[in-house]
Design a protein around this motif. Sequence first.
Motif, PDB file in Angstrom:
ATOM      1  N   TYR A 104       0.866  -1.176   0.000  1.00  0.00           N
ATOM      2  CA  TYR A 104       0.000   0.000   0.000  1.00  0.00           C
ATOM      3  C   TYR A 104       0.909   1.235   0.000  1.00  0.00           C
ATOM      4  O   TYR A 104       1.740   1.393   0.897  1.00  0.00           O
ATOM      5  CB  TYR A 104      -0.889   0.035   1.238  1.00  0.00           C
ATOM      6  CG  TYR A 104      -1.744  -1.181   1.453  1.00  0.00           C
ATOM      7  CD1 TYR A 104      -3.102  -1.160   1.142  1.00  0.00           C
ATOM      8  CD2 TYR A 104      -1.210  -2.360   1.996  1.00  0.00           C
ATOM      9  CE1 TYR A 104      -3.903  -2.277   1.362  1.00  0.00           C
ATOM     10  CE2 TYR A 104      -1.999  -3.473   2.213  1.00  0.00           C
ATOM     11  CZ  TYR A 104      -3.341  -3.424   1.889  1.00  0.00           C
ATOM     12  OH  TYR A 104      -4.124  -4.532   2.114  1.00  0.00           O
ATOM     13  N   ALA A 106       1.364   4.942   0.785  1.00  0.00           N
ATOM     14  CA  ALA A 106       0.707   5.940   1.627  1.00  0.00           C
ATOM     15  C   ALA A 106       1.453   7.268   1.554  1.00  0.00           C
ATOM     16  O   ALA A 106       2.688   7.300   1.458  1.00  0.00           O
ATOM     17  CB  ALA A 106       0.642   5.454   3.074  1.00  0.00           C
ATOM     18  N   VAL A 111      -3.917   6.233   1.820  1.00  0.00           N
ATOM     19  CA  VAL A 111      -3.449   5.222   0.864  1.00  0.00           C
ATOM     20  C   VAL A 111      -3.837   5.671  -0.537  1.00  0.00           C
ATOM     21  O   VAL A 111      -5.012   5.956  -0.817  1.00  0.00           O
ATOM     22  CB  VAL A 111      -4.053   3.841   1.171  1.00  0.00           C
ATOM     23  CG1 VAL A 111      -3.669   2.823   0.094  1.00  0.00           C
ATOM     24  CG2 VAL A 111      -3.593   3.348   2.538  1.00  0.00           C
TER      25      VAL A 111
END
Length: 342
Positions: A104, A106, A111
């Motif tokens: 993910y 971020a 995100v």
Amino acid sequence: MRAFVLPGILAASLLAQQRPDIQNARLQTQTVQGELGPAFRTAVNAQISPGWIAYVVPAVDRHNSCCQDGQSGCVCAPEQEGGHTTNLSNQVKLEGQAEMLVLYRAEHRQVGRIAFFSAGCGIDAGGLPVHLLQSVSPAGSVRLLGEFARSGGSLRDPAVAAIALHRDPSADGMLESFVAANQPEELRKKAVFWLGSARGRRGYEILDNLLRADSSPEVRSQAIFALSISPDPDALKAMIRAAHDDGSAHVRGQALFWLAQKAQKKAAVDAIWNAAENDPETDVKKQAVFALSQMPPEKGTPLLIHLAETNRNREVRKQAMFWLGQSRDPRALQFFEQVLTK
């Protein structure tokens, strides 16, 4: 001594499985205690500048996702858009089981991207920090990804795909919840695709029930395509039933088209022929003729000639003649010569 050594060996083995080959990264590891959600959200909230949060989970055995060219030994760069492809290969692993690295990206405590790779791929993090979460449960990962899938936007499709590639029964339940009638149609269609392509027998069962009962012709059409790529042997039967019985002419036509891709199966050919002869809708009959034209010539051409000679529907005969003319098959030429010289 043995009581201490064995757990140590098992712990070391688990740690090795959960330490993917991440290069060019400022790596930080954390063992997750309990549910994934709180640890994940804490990591996201701490990420002001760009960085990655990652973990490894078991993947379906046919999953193979690594780099643009899919070759072993290359290094994947998730910082580059489109830096990986997802394949469901027919290769059989002789040892071990597949694992997937879920990442993910971020930034500003949000995100912005989800990516996934086979855990054996080398990953170039582009010098960014990577927060590697260890001991993540597959069910916890599915629940987390489910939140992103339901949120829509650009994160929906990769989240659904990543869920489908989990080697865990909870993935079936999550995808089944996505195809419920009260869900957005685009989410439903995306989940339908992955049920067919990645979820084996359980995926087939969910699609079969949906094809029988769902009110949306668009979703049922997607289910036909998903069944056409399902490895389950009963998928063909469901497609044939839809070609014969579905209340939508559009869905019956789609079933005929995808059945044509399975021309090696006699039951598929029989279903297409039956539609050309007996379906009450002329448009579906014409779709059946087109399906015959998509078959290998050794099977399709004789059937098209027979339809052109004998079918009672003038539009069907015209369609058969048209596709014979496009085939460049010597038998079609011979048929035209016979018709023109009578």
